[in-house]
Design a protein around this motif. Sequence first.
Motif, short mmCIF file in Angstrom:
data_model
loop_
_atom_site.label_atom_id
_atom_site.label_comp_id
_atom_site.label_asym_id
_atom_site.label_seq_id
_atom_site.Cartn_x
_atom_site.Cartn_y
_atom_site.Cartn_z
N LYS A 109 0.84 -1.20 0.00
CA LYS A 109 0.00 0.00 0.00
C LYS A 109 0.87 1.25 0.00
O LYS A 109 0.52 2.27 -0.62
N ASP A 110 2.03 1.18 0.67
CA ASP A 110 2.92 2.33 0.76
C ASP A 110 3.73 2.53 -0.52
O ASP A 110 4.10 3.65 -0.86
N ASN A 113 1.68 4.67 -2.67
CA ASN A 113 1.79 6.08 -2.30
C ASN A 113 3.04 6.74 -2.88
O ASN A 113 3.08 7.96 -3.08
N TRP A 157 -9.31 1.91 -3.60
CA TRP A 157 -7.88 1.92 -3.93
C TRP A 157 -7.75 1.99 -5.45
O TRP A 157 -7.66 0.98 -6.14
N LEU A 162 -5.43 7.83 -5.25
CA LEU A 162 -4.16 7.52 -4.60
C LEU A 162 -3.06 7.41 -5.66
O LEU A 162 -3.33 7.28 -6.85
N TRP A 227 -2.82 6.94 4.73
CA TRP A 227 -3.95 6.17 4.20
C TRP A 227 -5.14 6.18 5.15
O TRP A 227 -6.05 5.35 5.03
N TYR A 230 -8.94 4.70 4.65
CA TYR A 230 -9.00 3.64 3.65
C TYR A 230 -8.86 2.28 4.33
O TYR A 230 -8.00 2.11 5.20
#
Length: 552
Positions: A109-110, A113, A157, A162, A227, A230
Motif C-alpha cells: 500500500k505504501d 503512495n 484503492w 491515490l 492512508w 481507507y
Amino acid sequence: MNRRKLVKNLALAAPAAWLPSVVAGLNWSPLAPTRGVAAGTFQPTWTSLAQYQTPAWYRDAKFGLWAHWGPQCQPERGDWYARGMYQEGSDQYKYHVEKYGHPSKFGFKDVINEWKAEEWNPDELLALYKKAGAKYFVCLANHHDNFDLYTSTHQPWNSTRLGPKKDLVGGWAKAAKKQGLRFGVSVHAAHTWSWLETSQRADKNGPLAGVPYDGKITTAEGQGKWWQGYDPQALYAQNHPLSQNSQDNGMIHRQWDWGNGVTPPSKEYCEKFYNRTIELLDKYEPDLVYFDDTALPLWPVNDAGLRIAAHMYNTSTQRHGGRNEAVITGKILTSEQRKCMVWDIERGQSNEIEPLPWQTCTCLGQWHYDRRIYDHHGYKSAQTVIHTLIDVVSKNGNLLLSVPIRGNGSIDDQERAIVEGIAAWMQVNSESIYGTRPWKIFGEGPAQENAAALSAQGFNEGKGKPFGAEDIRYVVKGKTLYATALGWPANGRLLLKALAVGGSHYAGDVKRVELLGSAGNISFEHTQEGLALVLPSPKPNAIAYAFKITPA
C-alpha cells in the motif's frame, strides 16, 4: 444501522481530513447492488458464448502494443513485486527492505503512495506505437495487486484517489482514439485473493521474526497515517484462511484455476470483481479485454467471468448496429472454450496453423519494469519481435507486445530504439502482415523441425532453434502469396521448396516476384525443386525479407 444514519454518525465522529474518503467509501460497500448483464443474444453460459465470431478488425490487425504498467513498476525490480516483496529472503524482499523498509512497516500500500507517474505522456507514446505499426493498444486496468487504474466506484484503492491521482485508463483511451487505434484493457485482479497471501506472512528469521507483514491490517490502524480512512482489506483482500501449502511460493501456479486446495473466494469478493469490471467496460468501452486467467475470471468457482463476457458481447453488439466487435482473450482454453473467445498463449507460439484466431502475448523484458534488464542490455531485439510476429501471423495468430514502462510513466532509450527498429521494418513490409490469412502451410525450414512444445499457458518462447535463412513463413492476401525469409542466405540464392512445380501446395505458375523494400522484380526459376530466387544486392534491411509472389 441504515446507510444514511451511518454517514451522519461518521461525519460527527471523524476529523475533516478523514471524512471524505470514509463517506465516499460507502459507495464501495459490499452492499452495493450487483449490475445486471446487458440484454442481448449472449447469455452467461459456455453454450451461448460459443456463438462468438472473431471480428474482422482483430483478424486484420495482427499487431498490438501493451502498457503493462502499474504501481508494481515503481520499484523497477521486476514482475510480481507486490507478491515477491513479502517472500522472505527473495531478491525483491531484500531489495524492498533496503529501499523502503520492512514489509511489516512499509507494505505494498505504501509503494502505491510512492508512485506518481510524473512523466507519463500517453499521446507521445501512442503516436510512437502507431508509427511502429500497432493496430491496437492495450493498457493495464488492474493487476493481481488489486489496484484499479481508473475511476472506480467499487474500489477505493484506485489511481484517481491515490498514487498518481490520475485516470490512467481514461488517458490511454483518449490517446488511442486520437491515433485511430483500437483500444483494449487487461484485467488481472481476480487472483488477488490467493496471490497476495504472502502478505499474511511474517519473517521466520532475524530481529523481526514473527512480526506480521501488513496483509491483515485494518482501517483503524491508519489513524494519523497517509492512508487514513481507507480499508487496507479493500486492497489486500486477506481476511480469509491461507490456502493449502500457501508457504510454498510456487503453489500459486498450481492453484491458478481455483483448485488444489486454494481457499474458495467469498461471494462478496467475486461480486466486487464483477462490478468493478462491468463498470470498466461500460465507462471506457474497450474493444478488447485481456484476462490473465484460466478460461475466464473466477471460473469454475463462480460465474462472474461468464457474466462479464456475455455483457461485453451484448453491449458491443448494441454499439455496433447488431455486429459484435468485442474480443476477449483467455488462457489454457479447452477446444470448446476456444469457440467462445480468443486463446492467448503467454510467451510462446503454437506449432501449427490454428483453426481459430489466437494471440501470443510477450514482453521486451519483464512484465513489470526491471532496471537490471536495461543495465545489462537484456531486452528482446527488434529482429526477435519481428520474427515472432511473422511466425505467429503465419499460424493464424496476433502478437500483443508489452513495452515495459518505468514507474514514472516513460520508456527508456533502449526500448525506444527497439520500437523505432520495429517501426522501420513495418513501414516497408506491413503489407505482408496486415489483413493476411494463413496459406495451406505456415512455412518450412529447420526451426520448426526443432520447435519446443507448449508448457501450461505457453512459455516455449526462445526454447527452439534460432530462425535462419532457410526458415520461411507463408501468408496470403487474396491471390497474392507472401513468403518471408527469416534470414539472408550467404550465397544470395533462396529456394522456396513449398512452391515446387507438381507439388501439393502451389499448382499454378508464377508471374512476378518482388522483394518488399527493394526496387524492381526478382529473378526466379520455377522448377520441381521449388521457386529459386536470385536475391539483389544490397539487402534492404537486417531483420526479415518479405517476397510478394503474384500468380500468372
